[in-house]
Motif scaffolding. Structure first.
Motif, PDB file in Angstrom:
ATOM      1  N   LEU A 152       0.615  -1.233  -0.053  1.00  0.00           N
ATOM      2  CA  LEU A 152       0.059  -0.092   0.244  1.00  0.00           C
ATOM      3  C   LEU A 152       0.890   1.351   0.080  1.00  0.00           C
ATOM      4  O   LEU A 152       0.501   2.332  -0.588  1.00  0.00           O
ATOM      5  CB  LEU A 152      -0.921   0.253   1.249  1.00  0.00           C
ATOM      6  CG  LEU A 152      -1.945   1.360   1.676  1.00  0.00           C
ATOM      7  CD1 LEU A 152      -2.778   1.739   0.273  1.00  0.00           C
ATOM      8  CD2 LEU A 152      -2.344   1.100   2.885  1.00  0.00           C
ATOM      9  N   PHE A 190       0.322   3.326  -3.094  1.00  0.00           N
ATOM     10  CA  PHE A 190      -0.798   4.604  -3.036  1.00  0.00           C
ATOM     11  C   PHE A 190      -1.031   5.657  -3.709  1.00  0.00           C
ATOM     12  O   PHE A 190      -0.267   6.349  -4.341  1.00  0.00           O
ATOM     13  CB  PHE A 190      -0.587   5.165  -1.370  1.00  0.00           C
ATOM     14  CG  PHE A 190      -1.679   5.865  -0.831  1.00  0.00           C
ATOM     15  CD1 PHE A 190      -2.311   5.463  -0.127  1.00  0.00           C
ATOM     16  CD2 PHE A 190      -1.919   7.331  -1.181  1.00  0.00           C
ATOM     17  CE1 PHE A 190      -3.684   6.042   0.403  1.00  0.00           C
ATOM     18  CE2 PHE A 190      -2.963   7.980  -0.866  1.00  0.00           C
ATOM     19  CZ  PHE A 190      -3.774   7.378   0.082  1.00  0.00           C
ATOM     20  N   SER A 243      -7.524   3.106  -2.093  1.00  0.00           N
ATOM     21  CA  SER A 243      -6.367   2.989  -1.297  1.00  0.00           C
ATOM     22  C   SER A 243      -6.559   3.583   0.016  1.00  0.00           C
ATOM     23  O   SER A 243      -5.961   2.952   0.842  1.00  0.00           O
ATOM     24  CB  SER A 243      -5.197   3.899  -2.193  1.00  0.00           C
ATOM     25  OG  SER A 243      -4.730   3.204  -3.176  1.00  0.00           O
ATOM     26  N   ARG A 248      -7.995   1.047   2.337  1.00  0.00           N
ATOM     27  CA  ARG A 248      -6.921   0.348   2.787  1.00  0.00           C
ATOM     28  C   ARG A 248      -6.194   0.774   3.862  1.00  0.00           C
ATOM     29  O   ARG A 248      -5.881   0.156   4.904  1.00  0.00           O
ATOM     30  CB  ARG A 248      -5.902  -0.184   1.746  1.00  0.00           C
ATOM     31  CG  ARG A 248      -6.645  -1.264   0.653  1.00  0.00           C
ATOM     32  CD  ARG A 248      -5.576  -1.417  -0.529  1.00  0.00           C
ATOM     33  NE  ARG A 248      -4.380  -2.336  -0.087  1.00  0.00           N
ATOM     34  CZ  ARG A 248      -3.424  -2.333  -0.903  1.00  0.00           C
ATOM     35  NH1 ARG A 248      -3.290  -1.825  -2.227  1.00  0.00           N
ATOM     36  NH2 ARG A 248      -2.045  -3.088  -0.437  1.00  0.00           N
TER      37      ARG A 248
END
Length: 210
Positions: free
Chosen positions: A161, A165, A171, A174
Motif C-alpha cells: 500500500l 498508494f 487506497s 486500505r
C-alpha cells in the motif's frame, strides 16, 4: 554542494567527490569507541554505492520484513507524498506479532532542505521529491500525527500500500484499516495503549509525552 580546501590540514585523507559521506562513514566504521556505547542507525543508512532493496516477493524470514520497510523508505514513495500533503512527519506503529508480542516502531518523514541558512522562506528551499522515510525501533519524538496498528500477517499488504498508494477510494480504504487519526473512533483506545507502552519502556520520558 561545493567544497573548498580549508587552511587547516585534515586528519582524514578524502578520496571521493563526496567528503561529507566519507566523513560520516569514517565515524561509523572507526570513529566511535565501543566504550561510549553510542549506537548508529544501521537500519536506514545506505552506504556509498548501496541501493535501496527491492520489495520482497515473499515474507518468511525477519530480514524479509526489514527489506520491505527499507524498500519503501526511499525518496519518492507515494506514501511520502501523502504525508507531505497532510504536513505529517511522525507516526507510531504497533506491530502485533504472531507470538503474541507487540513491537513498537516510529515512522519518521525526513524533509529535504537544500540549506538551512535562513529562517524565512523555508518552502522555497525544500524538495518534496527527495523526502524519505525512516523506520526506527521504539517511540521517537513527540506529538505523532498518526498511529498505525498492524498485524504481522498484514505487513506485506501494508508495504504494498505504501509503495502503490494513489489516493483512490480503494487506497484510502486500505489505509484506514491501519492508520488511526484523531477523528477515528479507535483513537483514544489506541492512544492509551501507546501511552501505557511508553510508560513501561521509558518511565522517565513517559510523563512528558502526554
Amino acid at each position: 554542494m561545493d567544497y573548498h580546501q580549508g587552511a587547516l590540514p585534515s586528519g582524514i585523507r578524502f578520496a571521493t567527490p563526496d567528503p561529507k559521506r566519507e566523513f560520516v562513514e569514517h565515524l561509523i566504521t572507526s570513529g566511535i569507541n565501543k566504550e561510549t556505547a553510542i549506537t548508529f542507525d544501521r537500519i536506514n543508512y545506505l552506504k556509498s554505492g548501496e541501493e535501496y532493496p527491492a520489495i520482497p516477493l515473499t515474507y518468511e524470514a525477519p530480514d524479509d520484513y526489514l527489506k520491505g520497510f527499507r524498500a519503501i523508505s526511499r525518496p519518492g514513495t507515494p506514501f511520502v507524498a501523502l504525508a507531505n500533503d497532510h504536513n505529517a512527519n511522525l507516526a507510531y506503529m504497533r506491530i502485533r506479532l504472531k507470538n503474541g508480542k507487540d513491537v513498537v516502531a516510529t515512522l519518521v518523514v525526513n524533509r529535504w532542505h537544500n540549506n538551512v541558512a535562513f529562517l524565512l522562506g523555508e518552502e522555497k528551499r525544500m524538495d518534496p521529491l527527495k523526502d524519505n522515510l525512516e523506520f526506527l525501533p521504539g517511540m521517537i519524538g513527540s506529538y505523532p500525527n498518526l498511529f498505525i496498528d498492524i498485524h504481522q500477517d498484514a505487513i506485506p499488504d501494508f508495504i504494498d500500500l505504501m509503495e502503490s498508494f494513489d489516493a483512490s477510494d480503494a487506497s484510502k480504504a486500505r489505509l484506514a484499516k491501519y492508520g488511526i487519526n484523531r477523528s477515528d473512533e479507535r483513537f483514544w483506545e489506541t492512544y492509551d495503549w501507546f501511552q501505557k507502552r511508553f510508560d513501561e519502556d521509558e518511565p522517565v520520558r513517559g510523563d512528558c509525552w502526554t
